[in-house]
Design an enzyme around this catalytic site. Structure first.
Site, PDB file in Angstrom:
ATOM      1  N   GLU A   1      14.240  34.028   1.789  1.00 23.72           N
ATOM      2  CA  GLU A   1      14.102  32.748   1.080  1.00 23.72           C
ATOM      3  C   GLU A   1      13.531  31.683   2.004  1.00 23.72           C
ATOM      4  O   GLU A   1      13.666  31.766   3.230  1.00 23.72           O
ATOM      5  CB  GLU A   1      15.484  32.263   0.603  1.00 23.72           C
ATOM      6  CG  GLU A   1      15.839  32.685  -0.808  1.00 23.72           C
ATOM      7  CD  GLU A   1      15.077  31.913  -1.885  1.00 23.72           C
ATOM      8  OE1 GLU A   1      13.994  31.370  -1.606  1.00 23.72           O
ATOM      9  OE2 GLU A   1      15.584  31.867  -3.008  1.00 23.72           O
ATOM     10  N   ASP A   2      12.946  30.664   1.408  1.00 21.19           N
ATOM     11  CA  ASP A   2      12.503  29.517   2.203  1.00 21.19           C
ATOM     12  C   ASP A   2      13.649  28.545   2.443  1.00 21.19           C
ATOM     13  O   ASP A   2      13.766  27.968   3.527  1.00 21.19           O
ATOM     14  CB  ASP A   2      11.316  28.799   1.535  1.00 21.19           C
ATOM     15  CG  ASP A   2      11.584  28.448   0.075  1.00 21.19           C
ATOM     16  OD1 ASP A   2      12.548  28.982  -0.514  1.00 21.19           O
ATOM     17  OD2 ASP A   2      10.833  27.634  -0.480  1.00 21.19           O
TER      18      ASP A   2
ATOM     19  N   ASP B   1      19.961  25.742  -0.907  1.00 19.77           N
ATOM     20  CA  ASP B   1      20.329  24.366  -1.248  1.00 19.77           C
ATOM     21  C   ASP B   1      21.757  24.405  -1.829  1.00 19.77           C
ATOM     22  O   ASP B   1      22.740  24.444  -1.083  1.00 19.77           O
ATOM     23  CB  ASP B   1      19.282  23.869  -2.249  1.00 19.77           C
ATOM     24  CG  ASP B   1      19.322  22.379  -2.484  1.00 19.77           C
ATOM     25  OD1 ASP B   1      20.410  21.804  -2.437  1.00 19.77           O
ATOM     26  OD2 ASP B   1      18.272  21.778  -2.733  1.00 19.77           O
TER      27      ASP B   1
ATOM     28  N   PHE C   1      14.098  15.567   1.066  1.00 22.61           N
ATOM     29  CA  PHE C   1      13.126  16.255   0.217  1.00 22.61           C
ATOM     30  C   PHE C   1      12.060  16.853   1.124  1.00 22.61           C
ATOM     31  O   PHE C   1      11.213  16.140   1.642  1.00 22.61           O
ATOM     32  CB  PHE C   1      12.509  15.271  -0.770  1.00 22.61           C
ATOM     33  CG  PHE C   1      11.835  15.947  -1.932  1.00 22.61           C
ATOM     34  CD1 PHE C   1      10.983  17.033  -1.763  1.00 22.61           C
ATOM     35  CD2 PHE C   1      12.064  15.488  -3.219  1.00 22.61           C
ATOM     36  CE1 PHE C   1      10.371  17.656  -2.828  1.00 22.61           C
ATOM     37  CE2 PHE C   1      11.452  16.103  -4.309  1.00 22.61           C
ATOM     38  CZ  PHE C   1      10.606  17.187  -4.104  1.00 22.61           C
ATOM     39  N   VAL C   2      12.147  18.156   1.331  1.00 20.25           N
ATOM     40  CA  VAL C   2      11.232  18.796   2.293  1.00 20.25           C
ATOM     41  C   VAL C   2      10.089  19.526   1.578  1.00 20.25           C
ATOM     42  O   VAL C   2      10.280  20.111   0.510  1.00 20.25           O
ATOM     43  CB  VAL C   2      11.970  19.758   3.249  1.00 20.25           C
ATOM     44  CG1 VAL C   2      12.718  18.991   4.310  1.00 20.25           C
ATOM     45  CG2 VAL C   2      12.918  20.691   2.504  1.00 20.25           C
TER      46      VAL C   2
ATOM     47  N   ASP D   1       7.381  23.057  -2.089  1.00 20.46           N
ATOM     48  CA  ASP D   1       6.479  22.212  -2.870  1.00 20.46           C
ATOM     49  C   ASP D   1       7.138  20.949  -3.408  1.00 20.46           C
ATOM     50  O   ASP D   1       8.365  20.851  -3.485  1.00 20.46           O
ATOM     51  CB  ASP D   1       5.951  23.000  -4.078  1.00 20.46           C
ATOM     52  CG  ASP D   1       7.019  23.164  -5.177  1.00 20.46           C
ATOM     53  OD1 ASP D   1       8.122  23.626  -4.856  1.00 20.46           O
ATOM     54  OD2 ASP D   1       6.739  22.792  -6.339  1.00 20.46           O
TER      55      ASP D   1
ATOM     56  N   ARG E   1       2.434  23.253  -0.604  1.00 22.95           N
ATOM     57  CA  ARG E   1       2.930  24.533  -0.105  1.00 22.95           C
ATOM     58  C   ARG E   1       2.113  25.034   1.086  1.00 22.95           C
ATOM     59  O   ARG E   1       2.593  25.813   1.897  1.00 22.95           O
ATOM     60  CB  ARG E   1       2.883  25.599  -1.208  1.00 22.95           C
ATOM     61  CG  ARG E   1       3.850  25.383  -2.359  1.00 22.95           C
ATOM     62  CD  ARG E   1       3.922  26.647  -3.200  1.00 22.95           C
ATOM     63  NE  ARG E   1       4.464  26.436  -4.528  1.00 22.95           N
ATOM     64  CZ  ARG E   1       5.756  26.531  -4.848  1.00 22.95           C
ATOM     65  NH1 ARG E   1       6.640  26.807  -3.928  1.00 22.95           N
ATOM     66  NH2 ARG E   1       6.158  26.358  -6.087  1.00 22.95           N
TER      67      ARG E   1
HETATM   68  C1  PRP Z   1      13.974  27.114  -4.403  1.00 20.93           C
HETATM   69  C2  PRP Z   1      14.188  28.054  -3.234  1.00 20.93           C
HETATM   70  C3  PRP Z   1      15.342  28.889  -3.678  1.00 20.93           C
HETATM   71  C4  PRP Z   1      16.158  27.926  -4.505  1.00 20.93           C
HETATM   72  C5  PRP Z   1      17.275  27.387  -3.660  1.00 20.93           C
HETATM   73  O1  PRP Z   1      13.174  27.759  -5.357  1.00 20.93           O
HETATM   74  O2  PRP Z   1      13.042  28.833  -2.972  1.00 20.93           O
HETATM   75  O3  PRP Z   1      14.939  29.990  -4.475  1.00 20.93           O
HETATM   76  O4  PRP Z   1      15.285  26.870  -4.906  1.00 20.93           O
HETATM   77  O5  PRP Z   1      18.082  26.511  -4.414  1.00 20.93           O
HETATM   78  P1  PRP Z   1      19.630  26.773  -4.664  1.00 20.93           P
HETATM   79  O6  PRP Z   1      20.251  27.165  -3.352  1.00 20.93           O
HETATM   80  O7  PRP Z   1      20.102  25.417  -5.151  1.00 20.93           O
HETATM   81  O8  PRP Z   1      19.786  27.835  -5.700  1.00 20.93           O
HETATM   82  P2  PRP Z   1      12.438  27.000  -6.533  1.00 20.93           P
HETATM   83  O9  PRP Z   1      13.258  27.120  -7.778  1.00 20.93           O
HETATM   84  O10 PRP Z   1      12.075  25.607  -6.093  1.00 20.93           O
HETATM   85  O11 PRP Z   1      11.131  27.868  -6.771  1.00 20.93           O
HETATM   86  P3  PRP Z   1       9.811  28.083  -5.869  1.00 20.93           P
HETATM   87  O12 PRP Z   1      10.240  28.839  -4.640  1.00 20.93           O
HETATM   88  O13 PRP Z   1       8.920  28.870  -6.754  1.00 20.93           O
HETATM   89  O14 PRP Z   1       9.262  26.712  -5.530  1.00 20.93           O
END
Ligand code: PRP
Length: 190
Positions: free
Chosen positions: A110-111, A114, A163-164, A170, A176
């Site tokens: 994962e990136d 949160d 907000f990163v 993104d 991105r």
């Molecule tokens: C982001 C990130 C994780 C998730 C983390 O994805 O890549 O998958 O949110 O949040 P959480 O810990 O509150 O569950 P996002 O839904 O923004 O999709 P993306 O990677 O396609 O931008």
């Protein structure tokens, strides 16, 4: 506007650089060594599961540093926020196309973590599909935002609740492609 001007414009939307490209490089190398140490004696197949879209640049850099045989799969998942009827569930819009998980070590990449809901539910789901092991690796962690009890196995950097953007992350699908992780100026999104 040429490509260089575009990149410069994006950079000006950041109030601060949290992780430079050089720092990301060092972090990714450190994580790769830790991951190698964990799996080096395993005789099972290692499958890296890249969670689209945000983790794509990180996963690409990480896998190139891993001196281990590994396979690559992709998933796209999103969590429903707290307060909705289905709170705690995740929506899978791209799933694994394999059912041989019992002999496999899964490393979910994962990136950012949160609230923790996405990886909390996803790791449960993959364990329920009888994967031999399920571990998680995230570039960024925001522990101050956690809503469920979840700790990633491998973490690049703990960051404050800002907000990163950049390096996969993104705002409204933009930024991105920045080579660093920055904090978006509030006036851009407010
Ligand atoms: C982001 C990130 C994780 C998730 C983390 O994805 O890549 O998958 O949110 O949040 P959480 O810990 O509150 O569950 P996002 O839904 O923004 O999709 P993306 O990677 O396609 O931008």
């Amino acid at each position: 506007m040429n490509k260089k001007a575009c990149a410069f414009y994006d950079e000006r939307d950041c109030k601060q650089i949290l992780l430079s490209a050089e720092e990301i490089d060092r972090i990714t190398t450190r994580l790769a060594r830790a991951i190698e140490e964990t799996y080096k004696d395993s005789d099972r197949r290692l499958v890296m599961v890249v969670i689209l879209k945000g983790s794509m640049p990180f996963a690409a850099d990480l896998m190139k540093r891993l001196a281990l045989p590994l396979e690559l799969e992709f998933m796209k998942v999103s969590s429903y926020g707290a307060g909705t009827k289905t709170s705690g569930e995740i929506k899978i819009s791209l799933d694994l196309k394999r059912d041989d998980l019992q002999d496999i070590d899964l490393l979910v990449v994962e990136d950012i973590v949160d609230s923790g809901r996405t990886l909390f539910r996803l790791t449960q789901l993959l364990k329920n599909r009888n994967a031999h092991s399920v571990r998680t690796c995230t570039l960024l962690d925001k522990p101050s935002r956690r809503e469920v009890d979840f700790v990633p196995d491998f973490c690049g950097a703990t960051i404050p609740d800002e907000f990163v953007i950049g390096y996969g992350l993104d705002y409204d699908e933009k930024y991105r492609n920045l080579p660093f992780v920055g904090v978006l100026k509030p006036e851009i999104y407010s």
